[in-house]
Design a protein around this motif. Structure first.
Motif, PDB file in Angstrom:
ATOM      1  N   PRO A  90       1.825  -3.708   5.320  1.00 15.31           N
ATOM      2  CA  PRO A  90       2.290  -2.815   4.133  1.00 15.31           C
ATOM      3  C   PRO A  90       1.164  -1.888   3.511  1.00 15.31           C
ATOM      4  CG  PRO A  90       2.682  -4.889   3.364  1.00 15.31           C
ATOM      5  CD  PRO A  90       2.298  -5.103   4.632  1.00 15.31           C
ATOM      6  N   SER A  91       1.371  -1.081   2.782  1.00 14.08           N
ATOM      7  CA  SER A  91       0.294  -0.252   2.089  1.00 14.08           C
ATOM      8  C   SER A  91      -0.503  -1.155   1.227  1.00 14.08           C
ATOM      9  CB  SER A  91       0.967   1.017   1.239  1.00 14.08           C
ATOM     10  OG  SER A  91       0.028   1.594   0.561  1.00 14.08           O
ATOM     11  N   LYS A  94       0.895  -1.637  -2.044  1.00 12.08           N
ATOM     12  CA  LYS A  94       2.518  -1.811  -2.102  1.00 12.08           C
ATOM     13  C   LYS A  94       2.745  -3.273  -2.963  1.00 12.08           C
ATOM     14  CE  LYS A  94       6.310  -2.127   0.761  1.00 12.08           C
ATOM     15  NZ  LYS A  94       7.046  -2.065   2.063  1.00 12.08           N
ATOM     16  N   GLU A 281       3.430   5.588   3.764  1.00 10.58           N
ATOM     17  CA  GLU A 281       2.723   4.523   4.366  1.00 10.58           C
ATOM     18  C   GLU A 281       2.088   4.277   5.675  1.00 10.58           C
ATOM     19  OE1 GLU A 281       5.112   1.046   3.539  1.00 10.58           O
ATOM     20  OE2 GLU A 281       4.834   0.912   1.426  1.00 10.58           O
ATOM     21  N   HIS A 285      -1.864   4.314   6.607  1.00  9.70           N
ATOM     22  CA  HIS A 285      -2.569   3.219   7.441  1.00  9.70           C
ATOM     23  C   HIS A 285      -3.103   3.973   8.638  1.00  9.70           C
ATOM     24  CE1 HIS A 285      -0.472   0.106   5.048  1.00  9.70           C
ATOM     25  NE2 HIS A 285      -1.318  -0.752   5.395  1.00  9.70           N
TER      26      HIS A 285
END
Length: 637
Positions: A90-91, A94, A281, A285
């Motif tokens: 995940p980000s 997040k 997101e 990434h």
């Protein structure tokens, strides 16, 4: 009749076959052209395909079923495709506690795959071609507990972004800290806000258009969407926007607020916003991986100017000094003198360490330097130290490959391995995702340094310096240090103890409370080394840990070194050495000036363009200014 029927059917069959053949040919043509093009453009995924070496997913060992040690060197973990969105974590900002229910199955799978704190971490792999290897360690105690934290911890706890930065370091390493310090001012912040408004308006518009009595709002929203689309079609950065963009933004904001007050079907709107979140997101990434990859290229690649310097010195050596023999051999084996050893392939860095040591030495005539390098850099080293004098110090350059040729026991070390650096990421509790994370950088002896007793068989004591150190005071205190029967004196880092690394030491007896020690500067009693047969102990551990591959060979450095020197390390006062100058932006200049030795451990070395600029001046002051080879190669870090 038979003949007529057969004659009528034959053309039909031929026509069918010709149509089928044509369709097959078209299908093959489409597959042969379309599919490779789609793969090339990354259309089978959201973003273009690119394979990067993943610094973040680096762990030393994975557990094998037989109970032995075996590094995970699978190709799947070795190279992680950037566009594989299923493998993206995940980000970095997040909140895991707010993960949506649609991803609950994937999250539960990740949770179930969380390694036990009592077992080796087996879901990561070693990347031997990276300058810094990472160990992820988990413990039940809080490593950032203020009750016993060191004063040095204050900056770590106060980093901007705190946990988001630390979780980013877990994946991308020191690139995260570097990117925060070098963050550029956004030139398209308003453009991005316009795009966000446009996306939200588009999400609301289909539902608003279906409502009765909302024709006026629907018309205003449609008009605002068209105006935004027109502005964005001609603008890349904020400077390209028309002067009336502020009025349009305010108008759109008012329209969106009116749409929010309406009772509409939320399913479509939620789907659109979730799509925006996922796309953002994944894109974040993707760009983070690209930036991290380019950053790692920068820190791993020898600058062109330093390569030029080494090559020119090598060529010049055979023109000028090919027949010159060293005349001061008796000093090299005199145990009364102070002997310093540097293993390195970096000429400029080694010369800075030598120069700083000699300049700050009170009795330079008693100083003897032994520089061990490889065959490629041997003649460049010799030429440099013949041309440059360092007061009355004696300097000898050794070719490691020549030593290998005459010592059978050393042939297992196929190439010069000066030292290895590890990034240790720790979390206070493995079972709680948002617990505090901290990062430590440690350097340990490479395989070549375990041949010290053989390389210097006539010496009793040596000081080993790494080439990323700068000496600011006379080292008489360290040379005369009473080791109290120990083999080595070094600075210890008790924020990381052997119990924190138990997954990697599970097959060997160890003292859980022993502290990690740093190899940047160490004084070694070679007689005690021979007495305890440290090299043989290390070789036995190494035999169990490595399995013939370069990955396992380099991965075994840390546990082999820790076990071999267990209970044989005498601590040097921490104030003597200031470490962290290659990764920590928060080191106080007062502490730097008080330290006797500066250690630039980490990726951001002072001779690199990516080095931390605020610490570079302490290194540059020992740089020769008028050397013709440096001028010709434009060496000016």
């Amino acid at each position: 009749m038979k003949g007529q029927g057969g004659g009528a059917g034959a053309p039909a069959k031929r026509r069918w076959r010709s149509v089928a053949a044509a369709a097959a040919a078209l299908a093959l043509l489409f597959l042969s052209v379309g599919v490779p093009l789609a793969v090339l453009l990354g259309l089978h995924q959201r973003f273009p395909s690119m394979y990067l070496a993943d610094e973040s997913a680096v762990s030393v060992f994975g557990g094998s079923e037989g109970g032995g040690w075996e590094p995970n060197t699978s190709q799947e973990n070795d190279r992680l495709p950037v566009n594989d969105t299923n493998k993206f974590p995940p980000s970095i900002e997040k909140d895991w506690s707010k993960t949506n229910t649609s991803n609950s199955d994937a999250e539960s799978n990740r949770t179930n795959n969380q390694p036990s704190i009592d077992k080796p971490i087996s879901n990561t792999s070693i990347r031997p071609d990276l300058p810094i290897k990472q160990i992820v360690m988990f413990d039940d105690i809080s490593l950032l507990d203020n009750t016993d934290a060191d004063p040095e911890d204050n900056f770590e706890q106060g980093l901007p972004g705190d946990e988001s930065i630390k979780s980013c370091q877990l994946e991308f390493g020191s690139y995260c800290v570097w990117s925060v310090e070098h963050k550029e001012v956004m030139k398209d912040s308003i453009v991005k806000r316009l795009k966000d408004q446009l996306f939200v308006a588009r999400a609301y518009y289909p539902s608003i258009a279906k409502l009765e009595g909302m024709e006026k709002l629907s018309h205003e929203m449609k008009q605002s969407i068209q105006e935004h689309e027109h502005m964005l079609s001609e603008a890349i950065c904020d400077a390209d926007l028309p002067k009336f963009h502020g009025a349009n933004m305010a108008k759109m904001e008012k329209t969106i607020a009116a749409a929010k007050s309406c009772l509409i079907e939320c399913t479509n709107f939620e789907k659109k916003l979730r799509q925006l979140l996922d796309m953002t997101e994944d894109e974040a990434h993707f760009h983070a991986r690209q930036g991290s990859y380019l950053y790692r290229l920068g820190v791993q690649t020898l600058p062109k100017s330093l390569h030029c310097l080494s090559m020119r010195l090598t060529v010049d050596y055979f023109k000028s000094f090919a027949d010159m023999e060293y005349s001061n051999v008796q000093k090299l084996e005199n145990p009364v003198l102070r002997h310093y050893v540097i293993f390195s392939t970096n000429l400029l860095a080694s010369s800075m360490t030598v120069n700083s040591t000699v300049i700050n030495s009170e009795e330079s005539a008693n100083v003897v330097f032994h520089l061990v390098t490889d065959a490629q850099n041997f003649y460049a080293f010799k030429n440099w130290f013949i041309r440059n004098s360092y007061k009355e110090a004696t300097i000898s350059v050794l070719n490691f490959e020549d030593f290998q040729a005459t010592h059978l026991d050393s042939r297992r070390v196929e190439h010069l391995s000066p030292y290895e650096e590890f990034r240790i990421a720790s979390r206070s509790n493995a079972r709680i995702p948002n617990t505090q994370m901290r990062t430590e950088y440690i350097s340990v002896f490479g395989h070549s340094l375990f041949l010290l007793p053989e390389l210097f068989s006539n010496l009793k004591r040596v000081i080993v310096l790494e080439d990323d150190t700068i000496v600011q005071r006379d080292l008489s205190h360290i040379w005369n240090l009473d080791l109290k029967g120990k083999v080595i004196g070094a600075v210890q880092s008790c924020r990381v103890r052997l119990r924190h690394l138990r997954p990697y030491l599970v097959d060997f007896p160890y003292d859980a409370n022993s502290c990690i020690w740093m190899s940047g500067v160490s004084v070694i009693d070679l007689n005690k080394w021979r007495e305890h047969d440290v090299t043989a102990v290390r070789n036995r551990v190494l035999q169990k840990l490595q399995h013939g591959t370069e990955a396992s060979w380099r991965a075994a450095v840390l546990p082999a070194g820790l076990i071999a020197f267990q209970n044989l390390v005498h601590p040097i006062e921490a104030q003597w050495i200031q470490s962290g100058l290659g990764h920590d932006y928060g080191v106080n200049h007062g502490a730097i000036k008080k330290a006797g030795i500066l250690h630039y451990n980490g990726n951001m070395k002072p001779w690199l363009e990516l080095g931390i600029r605020r610490y570079r001046k302490y290194w540059r002051r020992y740089l020769p200014r008028d050397d013709p080879f440096m001028i010709d190669c434009n060496v000016n870090p």
